[in-house]
Design a protein around this motif. Structure first.
Motif, mmCIF file in Angstrom:
data_model
loop_
_atom_site.group_PDB
_atom_site.id
_atom_site.type_symbol
_atom_site.label_atom_id
_atom_site.label_comp_id
_atom_site.label_asym_id
_atom_site.label_seq_id
_atom_site.Cartn_x
_atom_site.Cartn_y
_atom_site.Cartn_z
ATOM 1 N N UNK A 191 0.798 -1.228 0.000
ATOM 2 C CA UNK A 191 0.000 0.000 0.000
ATOM 3 C C UNK A 191 0.835 1.286 0.000
ATOM 4 N N UNK A 192 1.900 1.419 0.829
ATOM 5 C CA UNK A 192 2.670 2.674 0.780
ATOM 6 C C UNK A 192 3.222 2.993 -0.605
ATOM 7 N N UNK A 193 3.568 1.943 -1.374
ATOM 8 C CA UNK A 193 4.029 2.169 -2.752
ATOM 9 C C UNK A 193 2.851 2.514 -3.652
ATOM 10 N N UNK A 194 1.759 1.749 -3.512
ATOM 11 C CA UNK A 194 0.582 1.949 -4.366
ATOM 12 C C UNK A 194 -0.001 3.346 -4.213
ATOM 13 N N UNK A 195 0.056 3.899 -2.989
ATOM 14 C CA UNK A 195 -0.530 5.219 -2.740
ATOM 15 C C UNK A 195 0.302 6.342 -3.344
ATOM 16 N N UNK A 196 1.573 6.100 -3.568
ATOM 17 C CA UNK A 196 2.460 7.189 -3.977
ATOM 18 C C UNK A 196 2.983 7.073 -5.401
ATOM 19 N N UNK A 197 2.667 6.007 -6.079
ATOM 20 C CA UNK A 197 3.150 5.882 -7.459
ATOM 21 C C UNK A 197 2.277 4.901 -8.223
ATOM 22 N N UNK A 198 2.026 5.217 -9.480
ATOM 23 C CA UNK A 198 1.401 4.276 -10.395
ATOM 24 C C UNK A 198 2.544 3.445 -10.981
ATOM 25 N N UNK A 199 2.847 2.332 -10.306
ATOM 26 C CA UNK A 199 4.035 1.555 -10.651
ATOM 27 C C UNK A 199 3.974 1.076 -12.099
ATOM 28 N N UNK A 200 2.799 0.645 -12.524
ATOM 29 C CA UNK A 200 2.680 0.160 -13.906
ATOM 30 C C UNK A 200 2.997 1.270 -14.904
ATOM 31 N N UNK A 201 2.514 2.468 -14.619
ATOM 32 C CA UNK A 201 2.791 3.590 -15.523
ATOM 33 C C UNK A 201 4.281 3.927 -15.536
ATOM 34 N N UNK A 202 4.925 3.864 -14.359
ATOM 35 C CA UNK A 202 6.366 4.129 -14.286
ATOM 36 C C UNK A 202 7.141 3.097 -15.103
ATOM 37 N N UNK A 203 6.766 1.825 -14.961
ATOM 38 C CA UNK A 203 7.448 0.764 -15.706
ATOM 39 C C UNK A 203 7.244 0.956 -17.204
ATOM 40 N N UNK A 252 6.659 3.727 -18.778
ATOM 41 C CA UNK A 252 7.453 4.892 -19.211
ATOM 42 C C UNK A 252 8.902 4.479 -19.451
ATOM 43 N N UNK A 253 9.453 3.706 -18.502
ATOM 44 C CA UNK A 253 10.827 3.229 -18.654
ATOM 45 C C UNK A 253 10.936 2.288 -19.857
ATOM 46 N N UNK A 254 9.927 1.428 -20.040
ATOM 47 C CA UNK A 254 9.948 0.486 -21.164
ATOM 48 C C UNK A 254 9.938 1.215 -22.502
ATOM 49 N N UNK A 255 9.082 2.235 -22.617
ATOM 50 C CA UNK A 255 9.004 2.991 -23.874
ATOM 51 C C UNK A 255 10.336 3.661 -24.188
ATOM 52 N N UNK A 256 10.984 4.209 -23.158
ATOM 53 C CA UNK A 256 12.273 4.865 -23.361
ATOM 54 C C UNK A 256 13.346 3.864 -23.758
ATOM 55 N N UNK A 257 13.353 2.692 -23.100
ATOM 56 C CA UNK A 257 14.355 1.681 -23.404
ATOM 57 C C UNK A 257 14.170 1.131 -24.816
ATOM 58 N N UNK A 312 9.730 10.781 -14.351
ATOM 59 C CA UNK A 312 10.730 9.758 -14.053
ATOM 60 C C UNK A 312 12.079 10.097 -14.677
ATOM 61 N N UNK A 313 12.108 10.317 -15.989
ATOM 62 C CA UNK A 313 13.374 10.602 -16.670
ATOM 63 C C UNK A 313 13.947 11.945 -16.241
ATOM 64 N N UNK A 314 13.052 12.916 -16.050
ATOM 65 C CA UNK A 314 13.523 14.246 -15.683
ATOM 66 C C UNK A 314 14.192 14.215 -14.310
ATOM 67 N N UNK A 315 13.575 13.511 -13.357
ATOM 68 C CA UNK A 315 14.168 13.409 -12.027
ATOM 69 C C UNK A 315 15.513 12.718 -12.070
#
Length: 495
Positions: A119-131, A133-138, A352-355
């Motif tokens: 839950x602490x991760x789920x509340x603060x990030x859309x993990x699937x969206x982050x992954x 984003x990284x996948x599209x860049x890679x 993600x990339x900007x940070x």
């Protein structure tokens, strides 16, 4: 893991030199692929033997990266005359790298699914969206045609800036798995001794690097997202004329680029202006605009904390920040203990990339110039943005007037709906900050009750042990149940 190591290798501002020195090899010294395999990939992509395209091809790689490796070569005379240069570098993908990337991304998606259950991760990030984003860049990184197009876009963006250089692309000798570029090898940005020996002011290099990123993010909307020192060179210009810079900052490797759409740029501009003006209220507004704050965030508390951060730390250089006594940081943390415990921040995928890039950039600038003044760079740029904002005020007023007109058209209907709900007794008022405080109070009351039950059972058991040992011990054992409940309730956070 190589990308993580490259990121950490540049964090000279926060990590000890022993660690960054060990990791710096990952910037361009990943184990190389056998040249015969590289040759097969290149010749398959270019449809002819390399000897048909180049008068010389160096079989020893100039650099090896996680997705491919680079070899020096020389163009044939006719091609050299057409391009205006002879020396090139040929970037060739590792064999079967597409399959390797797809397997790694599949594993990463599975790990992301596991993290979302916490839950602490789920509340603060859309993990699937982050992954994703990284996948599209890679996946973009393994398409060298896209990288070549990005290099040309950057070259156009900095065409009028003599301080910046971008290698030219030889499109006739490029494809999806092979990219041929002008050889711009020079002094690596991490080679501080060589930069100084060339008579180049490292502090000036750090300043130019920071300014180029301000332009990329806030003006161009396209930024180099992999700025580790292996992708940046300083090129001396002994032939520079009067008034021209005696060196250029050269960017290479545009496989990983980040896009900053206008709405994101607007929020980032708010943050930059707020930092330049030391304005806590505007900083909080910018954080909200970027969707960096949870809906339950205590905005007043965050604004107070930001104002005090600006008051105490605003204007300090990185080396001065590193000298702040730990006791002072502890006092500051205790002052805003409740805010820190709530952790009211979340991670939008579009940052993600900007940070990541800003983290690397901070380390590089501090390494070049330990007294790098980030405030001295931000403040003039923020002032210019503020001036541009004032000049655009008439358009803003017109826009606000139109928005107000639209609101007035729908206001009667909304008011009627609210009154109807109130008459039915169905009107609910939600105050996120108050709701969070009530929930914390409820948990506190519940834990207090649990502590009382634990104490009562423990004391009763101790008293009865003298007369009825079995019952007394049973009560003492039972007292552990409310104790465990209290401890686990204290560890659980969130609604």
């Amino acid at each position: 893991m190589i990308k993580v190591g490259q990121f950490l290798s540049a964090r000279l501002d926060v990590l000890p030199p022993e660690i960054t020195a060990e990791l710096s090899g990952l910037q361009d010294e990943v184990p190389a692929v056998d040249v015969a395999a590289v040759r097969r990939v290149a010749e398959a992509e270019l449809a002819l033997p390399l000897a048909e395209h180049f008068t010389w091809f160096d079989e020893t790689p100039l650099a090896a990266a996680s997705l491919g490796q680079v070899h020096r070569a020389r163009l044939r005379p006719a091609d050299a005359a057409e391009q205006g240069f002879t020396d090139v570098v040929v970037k060739v993908q590792r064999p079967h790298i597409q399959e390797v990337v797809e397997v790694d991304l599949s594993a990463l998606r599975r790990v992301g699914g596991w993290l979302e259950r916490y839950r602490p991760v789920r509340e603060r990030a859309d993990v699937r969206a982050l992954v994703e984003e990284f996948a599209a860049t890679t996946l973009q990184e393994v398409d060298y045609l896209a990288e070549g197009a990005s290099a040309e876009t950057f070259a156009a963006n900095f065409a009028d800036d003599p301080r910046v250089a971008i290698p030219a692309v030889v499109w006739e000798l490029s494809g999806r798995r092979v990219l041929t570029l002008q050889d711009v090898s020079a002094i690596k940005l991490a080679d501080h001794a060589a930069i100084t020996a060339a008579g180049i002011d490292r502090a000036e290099v750090a300043q130019v690097l920071a300014e180029t990123y301000l332009q990329q993010i806030f003006t161009d909307g396209l930024f180099h997202a992999d700025p580790h020192p292996g992708n940046l060179f300083v090129t001396p210009r002994p032939d520079a004329g009067p008034g021209e810079p005696g060196w250029t900052l050269t960017f290479i490797d545009f496989g990983m680029v980040g896009h900053v759409p206008e709405d994101l740029r607007a929020g980032l501009r708010d943050l930059l202006v707020a930092a330049g003006l030391r304005d806590g209220a505007r900083m909080v507004a910018g954080l909200r605009r970027l969707d960096l704050l949870l809906p339950t965030a205590d905005l007043a508390g965050i604004e107070s904390a930001v104002d005090q951060v600006f008051e105490r730390f605003g204007g300090l250089r990185m080396d001065e920040l590193q000298q702040i006594p730990p006791e002072e940081m502890l006092r500051f943390g205790l002052q805003f203990r409740e805010l820190l415990l709530e952790l009211p921040f979340q991670v939008p995928e579009n940052l993600l990339l900007l940070g990541r890039s800003m983290g690397i950039l901070s380390g590089i600038c501090t390494g070049l110039d330990p007294e790098f003044d980030v405030w001295g760079t931000i403040t003039p740029y923020a002032s210019q943005l503020l001036e541009d904002e004032r000049q655009g005020l008439p358009q803003t007023v017109v826009g606000e007037a139109l928005a107000l007109g639209r609101l007035l058209l729908v206001l009667p209907r909304r008011a009627d709906r609210v009154l109807t709900l109130a008459e039915r007794g169905e009107l609910a008022v939600r105050t996120p900050a108050l709701t969070a405080q009530v929930r914390r109070l409820e948990r506190s009351v519940n834990r207090t009750g649990g502590v009382l039950v634990f104490a009562a059972l423990l004391v009763a058991g101790a008293v009865l042990t003298a007369s009825d040992q079995g019952t007394g011990r049973l009560l003492m054992v039972l007292s552990t149940l409310p104790l465990v409940w209290v401890l686990t309730t204290g560890l659980r956070r969130g609604p």
